[in-house]
Design a protein around this motif. Structure first.
Motif, short mmCIF file in Angstrom:
data_model
loop_
_atom_site.label_atom_id
_atom_site.label_comp_id
_atom_site.label_asym_id
_atom_site.label_seq_id
_atom_site.Cartn_x
_atom_site.Cartn_y
_atom_site.Cartn_z
N THR A 16 0.78 -1.34 0.24
CA THR A 16 0.13 0.07 0.01
C THR A 16 0.85 1.48 0.01
O THR A 16 0.50 2.15 -0.75
CB THR A 16 -1.10 0.03 1.13
N GLN A 17 1.76 1.23 0.84
CA GLN A 17 2.88 2.32 0.76
C GLN A 17 3.44 2.66 -0.46
O GLN A 17 3.29 4.01 -0.91
CB GLN A 17 3.93 1.98 1.95
N ARG A 18 4.05 1.70 -1.23
CA ARG A 18 4.40 2.11 -2.61
C ARG A 18 3.43 2.64 -3.42
O ARG A 18 3.66 3.56 -4.23
CB ARG A 18 5.00 0.88 -3.20
N HIS A 19 2.16 2.19 -3.61
CA HIS A 19 1.18 2.75 -4.27
C HIS A 19 0.77 4.04 -3.88
O HIS A 19 0.59 5.05 -4.61
CB HIS A 19 -0.18 1.83 -4.40
N LEU A 20 0.77 4.25 -2.85
CA LEU A 20 0.30 5.56 -2.00
C LEU A 20 1.32 6.56 -2.43
O LEU A 20 0.94 8.00 -2.97
CB LEU A 20 0.20 5.72 -0.40
N GLU A 21 2.56 6.41 -2.32
CA GLU A 21 3.76 7.24 -2.74
C GLU A 21 3.63 7.65 -4.29
O GLU A 21 3.70 8.95 -4.62
CB GLU A 21 5.12 6.72 -2.45
N ASN A 22 3.07 6.61 -5.00
CA ASN A 22 3.08 6.91 -6.52
C ASN A 22 1.89 7.87 -6.54
O ASN A 22 1.83 8.93 -7.63
CB ASN A 22 2.75 5.74 -7.25
N HIS A 23 0.69 7.81 -5.97
CA HIS A 23 -0.28 8.59 -6.09
C HIS A 23 -0.08 10.04 -5.69
O HIS A 23 -0.68 11.05 -6.22
CB HIS A 23 -1.59 7.96 -5.23
N GLU A 24 0.65 10.06 -4.58
CA GLU A 24 1.16 11.54 -4.12
C GLU A 24 1.99 12.05 -5.05
O GLU A 24 1.77 13.41 -5.18
CB GLU A 24 1.87 11.38 -2.69
#
Length: 129
Positions: free
Chosen positions: A43-51
């Motif tokens: 989830t962290q990896r995907h959140l960072e990409n969205h940010e």
């Protein structure tokens, strides 16, 4: 996207705009784009990409009309590969990514919406146990 990629994405979108393509969409993923054999999304990896995509959206000139960010969820890498990161395990990531796009960042408020809404202790499936 990383910080360097944000600059490149902004530059690329500006070039598209100067070539007459001003209405554009971005696409990011909430699952399945990490590795062909991954069972649980980070989830962290995907959140960072969205940010990072939100940073791109905030950085492009007014001439670029970023219509939105499409969330993708990869099911497999090709038709001969096994399924990866099945949807039940990816729901926390999807919910967290949506909250990030709605609120502009993954804040404590966003995390609370996700964990309370799904009835889970963490947005990382590996932490749920």
């Amino acid at each position: 996207l990383n910080v360097y990629s944000v600059c490149c994405a902004v530059s690329l979108l500006e070039k598209y705009c100067s070539a007459g393509l001003s209405d554009v969409w971005a696409a990011s993923s909430f699952k399945g784009s990490t590795c062909v054999h991954t069972c649980v999304p980070s989830t962290q990896r995907h959140l960072e990409n969205h940010e990072r995509w939100l940073q791109v959206a905030a950085s492009v000139s007014a001439a670029v009309h970023l219509q939105g960010i499409a969330l993708t969820g990869w099911q497999r890498y090709d038709h001969l590969s096994v399924l990866c990161e099945l949807m039940p395990a990816a729901l926390p990531s999807l919910a967290a990514c949506l909250q990030t796009l709605i609120l502009g960042q993954f804040s404590a408020e966003a995390q609370r919406h996700v964990t309370e809404g799904l009835g889970i202790p963490s947005v990382e499936v590996e932490d749920i146990g």
